[in-house]
Design a protein around this motif. Structure first.
Motif, PDB file in Angstrom:
ATOM      1  N   LYS A   1       0.741  -1.392   0.141  1.00 46.29           N
ATOM      2  CA  LYS A   1      -0.108   0.106   0.548  1.00 46.29           C
ATOM      3  C   LYS A   1       0.835   1.453   0.159  1.00 46.29           C
ATOM      4  O   LYS A   1       0.803   1.841  -0.749  1.00 46.29           O
ATOM      5  CB  LYS A   1      -0.625  -0.254   1.400  1.00 46.29           C
ATOM      6  CG  LYS A   1      -2.345  -1.344   1.054  1.00 46.29           C
ATOM      7  CD  LYS A   1      -2.931  -0.860   2.194  1.00 46.29           C
ATOM      8  CE  LYS A   1      -4.321  -1.766   2.125  1.00 46.29           C
ATOM      9  NZ  LYS A   1      -5.040  -1.272   3.524  1.00 46.29           N
ATOM     10  N   ILE A   2       1.989   1.359   0.757  1.00 44.73           N
ATOM     11  CA  ILE A   2       2.502   2.681   0.440  1.00 44.73           C
ATOM     12  C   ILE A   2       2.918   2.905  -0.421  1.00 44.73           C
ATOM     13  O   ILE A   2       3.564   3.917  -0.854  1.00 44.73           O
ATOM     14  CB  ILE A   2       4.119   2.485   2.220  1.00 44.73           C
ATOM     15  CG1 ILE A   2       3.356   2.587   3.301  1.00 44.73           C
ATOM     16  CG2 ILE A   2       5.207   3.745   1.828  1.00 44.73           C
ATOM     17  CD1 ILE A   2       3.909   1.662   4.477  1.00 44.73           C
ATOM     18  N   ALA A   3       3.684   1.551  -1.374  1.00 40.88           N
ATOM     19  CA  ALA A   3       4.733   2.059  -1.837  1.00 40.88           C
ATOM     20  C   ALA A   3       3.277   2.292  -3.245  1.00 40.88           C
ATOM     21  O   ALA A   3       4.109   3.474  -4.209  1.00 40.88           O
ATOM     22  CB  ALA A   3       5.055   0.526  -2.582  1.00 40.88           C
ATOM     23  N   PHE A   4       2.299   1.706  -3.275  1.00 35.79           N
ATOM     24  CA  PHE A   4       0.791   2.070  -4.145  1.00 35.79           C
ATOM     25  C   PHE A   4       0.814   3.637  -3.902  1.00 35.79           C
ATOM     26  O   PHE A   4       0.903   4.346  -5.362  1.00 35.79           O
ATOM     27  CB  PHE A   4      -0.045   1.276  -3.933  1.00 35.79           C
ATOM     28  CG  PHE A   4      -0.750   1.500  -5.406  1.00 35.79           C
ATOM     29  CD1 PHE A   4      -0.636   0.865  -6.183  1.00 35.79           C
ATOM     30  CD2 PHE A   4      -1.993   1.848  -5.061  1.00 35.79           C
ATOM     31  CE1 PHE A   4      -1.540   0.660  -7.696  1.00 35.79           C
ATOM     32  CE2 PHE A   4      -2.961   2.047  -5.765  1.00 35.79           C
ATOM     33  CZ  PHE A   4      -2.571   1.568  -7.599  1.00 35.79           C
ATOM     34  N   PHE A   5       0.955   4.008  -3.020  1.00 40.20           N
ATOM     35  CA  PHE A   5       0.899   4.948  -2.825  1.00 40.20           C
ATOM     36  C   PHE A   5       1.851   6.597  -3.584  1.00 40.20           C
ATOM     37  O   PHE A   5       0.938   7.359  -3.606  1.00 40.20           O
ATOM     38  CB  PHE A   5       0.095   5.905  -1.517  1.00 40.20           C
ATOM     39  CG  PHE A   5      -1.452   4.737  -0.470  1.00 40.20           C
ATOM     40  CD1 PHE A   5      -1.996   6.071  -1.202  1.00 40.20           C
ATOM     41  CD2 PHE A   5      -1.610   4.241   0.758  1.00 40.20           C
ATOM     42  CE1 PHE A   5      -3.386   5.795  -1.287  1.00 40.20           C
ATOM     43  CE2 PHE A   5      -2.517   4.286   1.104  1.00 40.20           C
ATOM     44  CZ  PHE A   5      -3.578   4.923   0.093  1.00 40.20           C
ATOM     45  N   SER A   6       2.846   5.685  -2.884  1.00 40.08           N
ATOM     46  CA  SER A   6       4.019   6.535  -3.512  1.00 40.08           C
ATOM     47  C   SER A   6       3.946   6.862  -4.893  1.00 40.08           C
ATOM     48  O   SER A   6       4.571   7.705  -5.738  1.00 40.08           O
ATOM     49  CB  SER A   6       5.398   5.740  -2.859  1.00 40.08           C
ATOM     50  OG  SER A   6       5.866   5.373  -1.120  1.00 40.08           O
ATOM     51  N   GLU A   7       3.133   5.836  -5.514  1.00 34.91           N
ATOM     52  CA  GLU A   7       3.050   5.946  -6.913  1.00 34.91           C
ATOM     53  C   GLU A   7       2.210   6.514  -7.016  1.00 34.91           C
ATOM     54  O   GLU A   7       2.284   7.877  -7.988  1.00 34.91           O
ATOM     55  CB  GLU A   7       2.679   3.844  -7.549  1.00 34.91           C
ATOM     56  CG  GLU A   7       3.759   3.692  -7.961  1.00 34.91           C
ATOM     57  CD  GLU A   7       3.028   2.643  -8.659  1.00 34.91           C
ATOM     58  OE1 GLU A   7       4.140   2.429  -9.877  1.00 34.91           O
ATOM     59  OE2 GLU A   7       2.758   1.777  -8.494  1.00 34.91           O
ATOM     60  N   LEU A   8       1.108   7.216  -6.511  1.00 34.71           N
ATOM     61  CA  LEU A   8       0.224   7.756  -6.787  1.00 34.71           C
ATOM     62  C   LEU A   8       0.435   9.178  -6.461  1.00 34.71           C
ATOM     63  O   LEU A   8       0.143  10.321  -7.207  1.00 34.71           O
ATOM     64  CB  LEU A   8      -0.943   7.592  -5.655  1.00 34.71           C
ATOM     65  CG  LEU A   8      -2.085   6.728  -7.001  1.00 34.71           C
ATOM     66  CD1 LEU A   8      -2.982   6.207  -5.286  1.00 34.71           C
ATOM     67  CD2 LEU A   8      -2.843   6.545  -7.320  1.00 34.71           C
ATOM     68  N   LYS A   9       1.358   8.784  -5.705  1.00 39.12           N
ATOM     69  CA  LYS A   9       2.370  10.413  -5.040  1.00 39.12           C
ATOM     70  C   LYS A   9       3.580  11.374  -6.188  1.00 39.12           C
ATOM     71  O   LYS A   9       4.074  12.508  -6.618  1.00 39.12           O
ATOM     72  CB  LYS A   9       2.935  10.504  -3.880  1.00 39.12           C
ATOM     73  CG  LYS A   9       3.035  12.136  -2.947  1.00 39.12           C
ATOM     74  CD  LYS A   9       3.817  11.132  -1.751  1.00 39.12           C
ATOM     75  CE  LYS A   9       4.250  13.069  -1.171  1.00 39.12           C
ATOM     76  NZ  LYS A   9       5.780  12.526  -1.373  1.00 39.12           N
ATOM     77  N   GLN A  10       3.174  10.111  -7.104  1.00 37.94           N
ATOM     78  CA  GLN A  10       4.644   9.873  -8.370  1.00 37.94           C
ATOM     79  C   GLN A  10       6.010  10.426  -7.458  1.00 37.94           C
ATOM     80  O   GLN A  10       7.280  10.993  -8.250  1.00 37.94           O
ATOM     81  CB  GLN A  10       4.542  11.369  -9.047  1.00 37.94           C
ATOM     82  CG  GLN A  10       3.114  11.260  -9.572  1.00 37.94           C
ATOM     83  CD  GLN A  10       2.005  10.365 -10.216  1.00 37.94           C
ATOM     84  OE1 GLN A  10       3.618   9.843 -11.098  1.00 37.94           O
ATOM     85  NE2 GLN A  10       1.052   9.987 -10.275  1.00 37.94           N
TER      86      GLN A  10
END
Lengths: 113, 1074
Positions: B229-238
């Protein structure tokens, strides 16, 4: 036992046809033939690259096609191949039928019970 | 789509972008709102911030937020990742909700509108209860705003609105609806992007904060889930760098999970997802080697995690998908500019994917068979469907539908497990495996073609063909196999060629394609085939069956049901009458009958029979008989002589390994003299009228795809063992060379042509060449013609300086040709002799080649046929032409002193020297002078060279006394005339014409002398007698001249007379002094 054992050894003429090919009998022989044949793509590319670079023409070993090969093995095989070629009764271009060469190859192959 | 189970979900494969929801926009009925929406979403270029926008109604219900857990103490997770989670954060839960509201600062109903806006904000907030989603308000205004700080009302009301809506000043925006809409929008979305980033940052913090509550025994799954999840949110955060880091952690955590048969699929599924993300980001960061390394690690870790043995095909399907998606990522990266190399390109991954799909197919065949030991009802699809989930799909990725959320290690319900597995096995049966394999192989082919791996490409095409064969699409299989066969044939990989041919033969059999069947049989029986004797035997028997119109036996290893179908197809084919003839071009194959033909000689005289030989050899294990052998020649009229046909008595058959030779001969037509006769084809007819005729046909003089190399090897061999080869008893097939054409040349002439002449030729003479033609023919030589003269094809200038004539009695002029064509000489009886003289006049020196071509016709018989032959005999001779003599001319005084100028009216001498350079004696018949300006000093100019014979190197001289007449006007140089010499060879006949050689005399400088003195002296004196000497002094001018003379005494003489006379010289008079 030596860890560097081959499962298939082939000598290919410069026109790309096999002069000698032998693989361990336990496995699919046809598959090895295909593998050797397809690897000629890489050999051909390497040879053309050598030609371009006008590098040391005496260097016969093209290097690794895949990181499992062994230079010592090449040298041993090449020496034996040279012996075959020096045989005045051998016609270069004919397939290799030599007991001595067979023996060298057998020594390098994975031994199967 | 049956493969869809293994497809990666689209939300995993897309590039995550911040999700921003826009509310309060009526994009259907309000044009202004529509324009705003378009500005947000239409034509978004790459330089705009990565946001995914969505228009939602103001009262949209966002997914409910679960109440926050305060403790994880009693919590046992049911799985790693929920199937809806990624989609929820990509498309359902916004990072920011923007409320659009039309309100100008000076709106008359400001109060009401302000509270309405606040209500709307409140509605959104309520719907987002518990989420950290930000809310922002954008006021759509008709008026262009004043610069900040100038509009006091505006700032006051803005503050009031913020207060009413409980917004920070940073979340209230104004969007003037004016000309620069896109510009305003870009500024707005940049602000939104910042809000979104803050949101995702808080989400990351929130998920991270859970970690302290977790323990390693019960919450292992959550460690993975949270990292993901953290990784995915980081992706969303670019923030892709950190995303990669978190995914890597997640990846190592997923492999730390306790794995057992029941959760193996879930672990692999998640490992596959995370691996995909890592590889994708590595390619995105332009570190392809990291991607490859990660993928290798992934495969190494996972390839042994097969899981349930009864569902082993699932593992292969999953492995195949791993390779395929990596190949696709690699390919995509290449399209974006990455460079791949021959040994590292997406093709290998597609190939490996295909390989695993093949494994899957095999495993499926083993595991999903309708096996006999099962009771009938078990092979029916179980009911209720164990794969059916009440909801639309699974709750967690990679779980079994019949035991979702079950994470205990306890053995599952055995019965449920059994039906579930059975259901999956039955479903697997319907998967179009071959289709999947072929699609992957063809992807790989495209890649290997791009990266210069022709052999790999061929190999994959063979696999495709084999797969089509398994899928029973024999037409496509043959097309592919046929296409690559020639590569293996030209590269001489017989083992591989044989394997391909064997598959092709099966296809041809199952399709009952007679022509293909015959072709493959022929090649499998041939010398390139590595089949064993007994297999060849079987194939030959089948081939003979086809030739006799019988149904061949089935090929081994064919599917029994297909064999039945094929048998009825064959029966239909055989029943069809007509079209029983088949022509097969075998030049490009390696057929079991080899053919080589040759003309016995590269050329034949027209009066000799043309002989040719056809060699046939069979390589099959049993003798093969044929009914006809025919050779086609370029002149089809000869074809009738080159046919061997089965006469009904003597069988035409070829024994295995033996060479059979057929001889043909025919008489060439006289029109074909000088032409080439070529073999255009050779045909062997197999079978006969009763059954089926197969014409095996070779182009030219035979040979096939392998014979050129064999001939080369044989020649190398014979070069070394040259002596042996002749001693060998049997004909060596490989060293048999083909001779596909022969020249028809004219009959050998039986006449002699002799030339007699006396070289070298001398310039300008009529050089005589005597030609003697004698016939040794036994019949009358008719229409004898001579062509004589300069051989064509020499220097063009020679043509103009050479003249040939038959008339030697007079000089030919320049119009005479350099070559006399077709001079008729009549007829020549046997033994008769004919002589003819040809005269050649060469104007220039140098060597020339002369041709004497005697042509005639004669009747002769060849093998009982009367033909009229044209024969000719050529004789050439090279003749050197030399200058006959050199002439030199000089002027001297009467005292033989060389003169460089000539005085007017004073006699002088002209001396000529003729030096012979001819090797033959020359006869100078006469010479003469043709004078200009000067005149002879003697009354009659007589030649002193009449009938003089000059040998080589001898010189003939003449002397003429000349004088320049006084009237001559004095102007420096003058021409003096020509010297003419008439001559011929001394050996030539007296009546032969004389050659006149003209030599121009040199020009002289004239001068005037004022005073001319000459002495009269006796030719000799006697001792003691007086010697009268008389000096004449002439004044040549018109003036009187004073003359003073002095006589110098000599010791040998005594003087008498005036010693020092003085006088006045009158003009133009002479004084004599004694």
């Amino acid at each position: 036992m030596n860890t560097n054992m081959a499962v298939c050894i082939a000598v290919i003429a410069k026109e790309n046809y096999p002069l000698y090919i032998r693989s361990v009998p336990t496995q699919n022989e046809l598959k090895f033939h295909y593998t050797v044949h397809t690897s000629l793509d890489v050999v051909e590319e390497k040879i053309s690259a050598v030609g371009k670079a006008l590098g040391d023409q005496r260097e016969l070993y093209l290097g690794l096609l895949y990181p499992t090969e062994d230079y010592k093995m090449f040298r041993k095989l090449h020496n034996s191949f040279t012996d075959v070629m020096c045989n005045p009764f051998h016609n270069p271009g004919d397939t290799i039928q030599s007991k001595a060469f067979d023996g060298i190859v057998s020594g390098m192959m994975v031994q199967t019970a | 789509m049956a493969g869809s189970q293994w497809e990666l979900p689209p939300e995993l494969c897309c590039r995550p972008m911040a999700f921003v929801a826009l509310t309060g926009l009526d994009v259907v009925y309000n044009a202004v709102h529509r324009a705003i929406w378009d500005a947000f979403c239409a034509n978004r270029r790459a330089d705009r911030v990565p946001i995914s926008f969505k228009v939602l109604p103001g009262d949209h219900e966002y997914p409910k937020c679960r109440t926050k857990r305060t403790s994880y103490e009693w919590y046992i997770p049911k799985g790693i990742l929920k199937t809806g989670w990624m989609n929820k954060h990509l498309n359902l839960v916004p990072a920011l909700v923007v409320l659009f509201y039309e309100l100008d600062w000076d709106d008359p109903q400001w109060k009401e509108k302000q509270s309405e806006c606040a209500t709307k904000v409140e509605i959104v907030r309520t719907s987002l209860q518990g989420r950290n989603t930000k809310v922002a308000v954008v006021l759509i205004q008709k008026k262009t705003p004043l610069p900040p700080g100038e509009d006091l009302v505006a700032s006051e009301r803005a503050q009031a609105l913020c207060h009413a809506c409980d917004l920070s000043g940073k979340s209230l925006f104004v969007l003037p609806h004016t000309d620069h809409l896109v510009g305003y929008i870009i500024r707005l979305e940049n602000a939104f992007y910042e809000h979104a980033q803050t949101y995702y940052y808080t989400e990351i913090r929130r998920v991270k904060s859970h970690k302290e509550f977790l323990n390693k025994t019960t919450h292992q799954l959550l460690f993975v889930r949270h990292q993901f999840k953290i990784a995915f949110f980081s992706e969303l955060k670019q923030d892709t760098q950190n995303a990669l880091k978190y995914y890597r952690t997640a990846y190592s955590l997923v492999h730390e999970l306790r794995s057992h048969e029941t959760n193996m699929l879930e672990i692999k599924t998640m490992a596959g997802f995370i691996n995909y993300k890592i590889c994708r980001l590595c390619f995105q960061h332009n570190t392809p080697l990291d991607a490859i390394a990660q993928f290798r690690k992934h495969i190494d870790l996972c390839k042994k995690k097969i899981g349930s043995a009864e569902l082993a095909f699932e593992h292969s399907a999953w492995m195949s998908k791993q390779f395929q998606s990596f190949g696709e990522l690699f390919d995509e990266a290449i399209k974006l500019g990455l460079t791949a190399i021959q040994t590292q390109n997406p093709g290998f991954y597609y190939q490996q994917a295909a390989c695993y799909s093949q494994d899957r197919k095999q495993l499926a065949q083993q595991l999903c068979q309708v096996s006999n030991d099962h009771i009938a009802y078990q092979t029916h699809y179980p009911s209720p469907d164990p794969l059916d989930t009440q909801s639309a799909g699974l709750d967690f990725y990679g779980q079994r539908p019949w035991r979702q959320g079950q994470q205990s290690i306890d053995p599952p319900d055995a019965e449920k497990e059994k039906t579930g597995i059975l259901a999956l096995q039955i479903k697997e049966r319907d998967v179009p495996h071959s289709e999947l394999i072929i699609a992957l192989l063809s992807n790989a082919v495209a890649q290997f073609k791009k990266y210069k791996c022709p052999r790999m490409k061929s190999h994959l095409m063979v696999q495709m063909g084999e797969e089509y064969y398994h899928a029973k699409d024999y037409t496509k299989a043959l097309k592919l196999l046929d296409y690559v066969m020639c590569d293996y044939r030209t590269e001489r990989w017989w083992g591989l060629l044989t394997a391909i041919l064997t598959t092709a033969l099966r296809c041809a059999y199952l399709m009952a394609s007679i022509k293909d069947y015959v072709i493959y049989c022929m090649e499998l029986l041939g010398r390139a085939s590595t089949l064993k004797e007994e297999q060849k035997s079987r194939i030959e028997r089948n081939l003979i069956k086809v030739l006799t119109n019988e149904v061949p036996d089935a090929e081994p290893e064919c599917d029994p049901s297909s064999v039945t179908a094929a048998r009825s197809l064959w029966n239909d084919r055989m029943a069809l009458a007509g079209s029983n003839e088949l022509t097969i071009e075998v030049q490009d194959y390696i057929p079991f009958i080899q053919c080589k033909a040759k003309f016995q000689s590269p050329s034949f005289h027209v009066d000799q029979p043309v002989q040719l030989q056809v060699f046939l050899r069979a390589d099959c294990p049993h003798p093969v008989s044929f009914s006809k052998l025919a050779v086609s020649l370029s002149n089809q009229e000869y074809n009738q002589w080159c046919v061997a046909e089965w006469s009904g008595q003597e069988a035409m058959s070829l024994l295995p390994g033996k060479t059979t030779c057929y001889n043909f001969s025919f008489v060439a037509k006289t029109e074909d003299v000088g032409k080439k006769i070529e073999m255009t084809g050779i045909e062997v007819m197999l079978g006969g009228d009763s059954g089926r005729c197969v014409f095996v046909s070779w182009r030219g003089a035979g040979g096939d795809a392998a014979s050129a190399h064999e001939a080369l090897q044989a020649s190398r061999c014979s070069r070394r063992w040259g002596r042996n080869i002749e001693a060998r008893q049997e004909l060596d097939w490989d060293s048999l060379t083909m001779q596909h054409s022969t020249m028809i040349i004219s009959r050998v002439p039986k006449i002699s042509v002799q030339l007699s002449h006396q070289p070298p030729a001398l310039t300008n003479e009529m050089y005589c060449i005597k030609l003697t033609v004698q016939s040794q023919e036994e019949a009358m030589a008719k229409d004898v013609k001579l062509t004589a003269g300069l051989k064509p094809g020499q220097d063009a200038n020679l043509g103009q300086t050479t003249h040939v004539t038959l008339d030697g009695s007079k000089f030919c002029d320049d119009s005479a040709p350099s070559l006399l064509p077709d001079v008729p000489l009549g007829e020549l009886k046997p033994g008769e002799k004919l002589e003819k003289c040809v005269f050649v006049k060469c104007v220039s020196t140098g060597p020339r080649v002369f041709l004497f071509h005697v042509a005639y016709g004669i009747d002769t018989t060849v093998e009982g046929r009367q033909i009229m032959c044209k024969c000719h005999k050529d004789e050439t001779v090279t003749i050197e032409t030399l200058v006959p003599f050199e002439v030199s001319v000089k002027f001297v005084s009467t005292k033989f002193e060389p003169l460089d100028r000539v005085s007017v009216d004073i006699p002088f001498l002209l001396m000529t020297d003729i030096v012979s350079s001819s090797p033959w004696p020359l006869l100078l018949t006469s010479s003469s002078l043709q004078l200009l300006t000067v005149t002879s000093n003697t009354p009659q100019l007589q030649s002193q060279l009449q009938e003089v014979v000059l040998q080589t190197g001898e010189c003939a001289s003449e002397c003429f006394c000349l004088r320049c007449p006084p009237q001559t006007s004095i102007n420096n140089t003058v021409a003096t005339g020509q010297y003419l010499i008439s001559w011929r060879r001394n050996s030539s006949s007296p009546d032969s014409p004389l050659i006149q050689t003209i030599v121009s005399l040199p020009h002289v400088v004239l001068e005037m002398v004022p005073l001319y003195i000459h002495a009269d002296l006796p030719s000799f004196g006697r001792v003691r007698e007086s010697l009268p000497v008389r000096y004449h002094i002439e004044n040549r001018t018109a003036l009187v001249q004073e003359v003073e003379m002095a006589v110098e005494p000599s010791d040998a003489f005594m003087f008498s007379g005036l010693k020092q006379p003085q006088g006045r010289q009158l003009d133009d008079a002479s004084i004599a002094a004694a």
